[in-house]
Scaffold this active site. Structure first.
Site, PDB file in Angstrom:
ATOM      1  N   ASP A  13      30.701  31.807  24.313  1.00 32.59           N
ATOM      2  CA  ASP A  13      29.988  30.875  23.734  1.00 32.59           C
ATOM      3  C   ASP A  13      29.786  29.321  24.475  1.00 32.59           C
ATOM      4  O   ASP A  13      28.720  28.898  24.544  1.00 32.59           O
ATOM      5  CB  ASP A  13      29.244  30.255  22.307  1.00 32.59           C
ATOM      6  CG  ASP A  13      30.923  29.815  21.406  1.00 32.59           C
ATOM      7  OD1 ASP A  13      31.865  29.868  22.673  1.00 32.59           O
ATOM      8  OD2 ASP A  13      30.884  29.784  20.097  1.00 32.59           O
ATOM      9  N   GLN A  18      33.972  33.362  20.889  1.00 33.38           N
ATOM     10  CA  GLN A  18      34.869  33.557  21.342  1.00 33.38           C
ATOM     11  C   GLN A  18      35.749  34.207  20.646  1.00 33.38           C
ATOM     12  O   GLN A  18      36.233  33.997  19.522  1.00 33.38           O
ATOM     13  CB  GLN A  18      35.718  32.862  22.780  1.00 33.38           C
ATOM     14  CG  GLN A  18      34.609  32.315  23.686  1.00 33.38           C
ATOM     15  CD  GLN A  18      35.072  31.588  24.568  1.00 33.38           C
ATOM     16  OE1 GLN A  18      34.921  30.139  24.883  1.00 33.38           O
ATOM     17  NE2 GLN A  18      35.362  32.458  25.909  1.00 33.38           N
ATOM     18  N   HIS A  19      37.052  35.028  21.652  1.00 34.88           N
ATOM     19  CA  HIS A  19      38.316  35.688  21.114  1.00 34.88           C
ATOM     20  C   HIS A  19      37.928  36.253  19.722  1.00 34.88           C
ATOM     21  O   HIS A  19      39.654  37.268  19.413  1.00 34.88           O
ATOM     22  CB  HIS A  19      38.968  34.198  20.394  1.00 34.88           C
ATOM     23  CG  HIS A  19      39.198  33.189  21.664  1.00 34.88           C
ATOM     24  ND1 HIS A  19      39.208  33.403  22.914  1.00 34.88           N
ATOM     25  CD2 HIS A  19      38.617  31.813  21.551  1.00 34.88           C
ATOM     26  CE1 HIS A  19      38.571  32.200  23.698  1.00 34.88           C
ATOM     27  NE2 HIS A  19      39.117  31.041  22.581  1.00 34.88           N
TER      28      HIS A  19
HETATM   29  O1  LIG Z   1      37.434  29.251  20.365  1.00 33.85           O
HETATM   30  C1  LIG Z   1      36.802  28.820  21.228  1.00 33.85           C
HETATM   31  C2  LIG Z   1      37.009  28.324  22.335  1.00 33.85           C
HETATM   32  O2  LIG Z   1      37.681  28.685  22.804  1.00 33.85           O
HETATM   33  C3  LIG Z   1      35.455  28.648  19.946  1.00 33.85           C
HETATM   34  O3  LIG Z   1      34.567  28.014  20.942  1.00 33.85           O
HETATM   35  C4  LIG Z   1      34.794  30.085  20.066  1.00 33.85           C
HETATM   36  O4  LIG Z   1      34.044  30.024  21.227  1.00 33.85           O
HETATM   37  C5  LIG Z   1      33.919  29.328  18.503  1.00 33.85           C
HETATM   38  O5  LIG Z   1      32.393  28.229  18.737  1.00 33.85           O
HETATM   39  P1  LIG Z   1      32.001  27.626  17.853  1.00 33.85           P
HETATM   40  O6  LIG Z   1      31.260  28.700  16.623  1.00 33.85           O
HETATM   41  O7  LIG Z   1      31.799  26.832  17.083  1.00 33.85           O
HETATM   42  O8  LIG Z   1      30.598  27.564  18.305  1.00 33.85           O
END
Ligand SMILES: O=C(CO)[C@@H](O)[C@H](O)COP(=O)(O)O
Ligand SMILES: Nc1ncnc2c1ncn2[C@@H]1O[C@H](COP(=O)(O)OP(=O)(O)O)[C@@H](O)[C@H]1O
Length: 466
Positions: free
Chosen positions: A232, A71-72
């Site tokens: 994700d 995300q983000h």
């Molecule tokens: O910043 C967040 C949720 O707010 C993280 O969960 C990212 O979405 C990355 O996830 P992974 O790659 O570690 O699964």
């Protein structure tokens, strides 16, 4: 057999699962690595996605695909559809001051009311503000802003810079979904909040169209149906079919704690992010920056692999004989301490041993997530069981210590790629118009064996470190 594919384009790698749309049975799978670092050229994700599909035997027979992603991340595009600079990822903390500036201007309560979140360095809006302040010329060229899964979905459908894509740079064809839009800090119940976007970036820009849960984004140039995709964590919730009472704890690059709820959550303290999920509901979530890589670093320090790290940690007593690791190696997001560093405390000659150090690392990362679980519950979320997933959840020491740190029964679902599975479920949903009811191997419930002294010592060390 009708096949559907789900993709997890996550921080460290890209994973693809190809499943039978009727039964959910796994037919093929593949993966490819992503580059290290907190700023990445999105072209590397596109390359990894194609490599992961090749590893999975290609697109043959696949009728629908959905992409879930980290995300983000800020993917800034110019008017020609070119990526202006490397994407800043969710775990890049350079925008910490930009987050503080946005809160000073708008107010934490107003952000929470308008978007369900209060800016921290992870969220896209803060990265755009950083770009506006630190790279003015880049910011001025931004014509569209996408998230990692939005950009990959666009590329999969054949869009991109002229000469590099069959359909060219049609920015208006960018799409996203509610779950990922809700992590931007410029999207809320009424859709995009253009005032907050302009405050961040300095001017308006094209934003991806927000699709509903079962709504198609379009097709690939070869005619494969493409779903809306998801963030994700929302992908994992869908992949696990998370129900009321389930709290998912994911230990990958990020540590996350989240649940699916019928009503939105707005926490003006900013600890719990009031995200949306991938099914039309909501996904209150906390995230830590220090999760599986705490164990990677500790294993490196001790010169062992993950299996041996786990064995060492299991050799030590619960509580690591008083050794405590507050693992803020990358700064931290929960609690919001972007400039923090990690610290060991409570070390004596007796406990400065390889087993205690390994154990303290496992307990430290779990205690951060247990604090997060408290915050999620404080928003009225019921926790009847924890579903423990992510790369590090496969470690036996992590599983056992989880039963000692959390006060809720822990279930470790069968090893799997639950984010990619959620995306595959979404692809099946888009194809048939119905959410699939594939079975899940939920795994055994581990008996709870809570040792309150672990969290008590950790809380003391955390206060001293903060
Ligand atoms: O910043 C967040 C949720 O707010 C993280 O969960 C990212 O979405 C990355 O996830 P992974 O790659 O570690 O699964
Ligand atoms: N048995 C294990 N014990 C501890 N950590 C592990 C183990 N297996 C994988 N990992 C770690 O899990 C992380 C990858 O998990 P994953 O959920 O795929 O992450 P992401 O989705 O963020 O890319 C890596 O840091 C990896 O070293």
């Amino acid at each position: 057999m009708t096949l559907v594919a789900g993709v997890d384009s996550s921080t460290q790698s890209c994973k693809v699962v190809i499943r039978d749309a009727a039964t959910g049975a796994l037919v093929r799978s593949g993966r490819a690595s992503h580059p290290d670092g907190t700023e990445v050229d999105p072209a590397a994700w596109w390359g990894a996605l194609l490599t992961a599909f090749a590893d999975a035997g290609g697109f043959d027979g696949v009728e629908a695909i959905s992409i879930a992603g980290q995300q983000h991340g800020m993917v800034a595009l110019d008017a020609d559809g070119r990526v202006i600079r490397d994407a800043l990822l969710w775990n890049d903390t350079r925008s910490a001051q930009a987050a503080r500036d946005l809160i000073d201007e708008v107010g934490a309560e107003a952000y929470s009311r308008r978007t369900g979140v209060v800016p921290v360095a992870s969220f896209t809006a803060t990265k755009l503000r950083w770009l506006r302040d630190a790279e003015t010329e880049h910011a001025a060229r931004v014509a569209a802003v996408a998230l990692p899964h939005d950009w990959l979905t666009w590329r999969l459908r054949g869009y991109g810079p002229a000469g590099e894509s069959p359909l060219g740079p049609v920015l208006e064809e960018l799409t996203t979904d509610r779950s990922d839009a809700s992590g931007t800090a410029y999207w809320g119940a009424d859709g995009y909040d253009r005032d907050l976007l302009v405050r961040a970036l300095g001017h308006d820009a094209v934003l991806p169209r927000v699709l509903g849960p079962g709504e198609a984004a379009g097709r690939t140039p070869d005619g494969i149906l493409v779903g809306p995709g998801a963030g994700d964590n929302a992908g994992a919730a869908l992949g696990l079919d998370a129900a009321p009472g389930d709290v998912v704890v994911s230990i990958g690059t990020s540590g996350t704690v989240f649940a699916v709820t019928d009503s939105p959550v707005a926490d003006p303290s900013g600890t719990v992010a009031g995200f949306a999920d991938a099914t039309g509901r909501f996904l209150p979530l906390i995230a830590t920056l220090n999760a599986a890589r705490v164990l990677d670093a500790t294993a490196g320090l001790l010169g062992v692999d993950h299996a041996e790290l786990g064995r060492l940690a299991l050799e030590a007593e619960p509580g690591a004989s008083g050794a405590v690791l507050v693992p803020y190696f990358e700064g931290e997001r929960t609690p919001n301490l972007p400039e923090a560093t990690a610290s060991f405390s409570g070390l004596t000659l007796a406990n400065t041993t390889r087993p205690s150090i390994a154990r303290a690392a496992v307990e430290g990362l779990l205690c951060g997530l247990a604090d997060g679980l408290d915050a999620v519950r404080a928003q009225g979320v019921e926790a009847r069981r924890i579903l423990l997933i992510g790369g590090a959840a496969q470690n036996p020491a992590v599983q056992l210590a989880a039963t000692q740190v959390f006060d809720v029964p822990v279930v470790v679902p069968a090893p799997g790629e639950y984010v990619a599975d959620g995306a595959a479920r979404q692809a099946a949903w888009v194809r048939s118009g119905r959410r699939p009811t594939w079975p899940i191997d939920a795994g055994a419930r581990m008996p709870t064996d809570t040792r309150p002294e672990i969290r008590r010592r950790y809380a003391e060390a955390r206060e001293a470190a903060g």
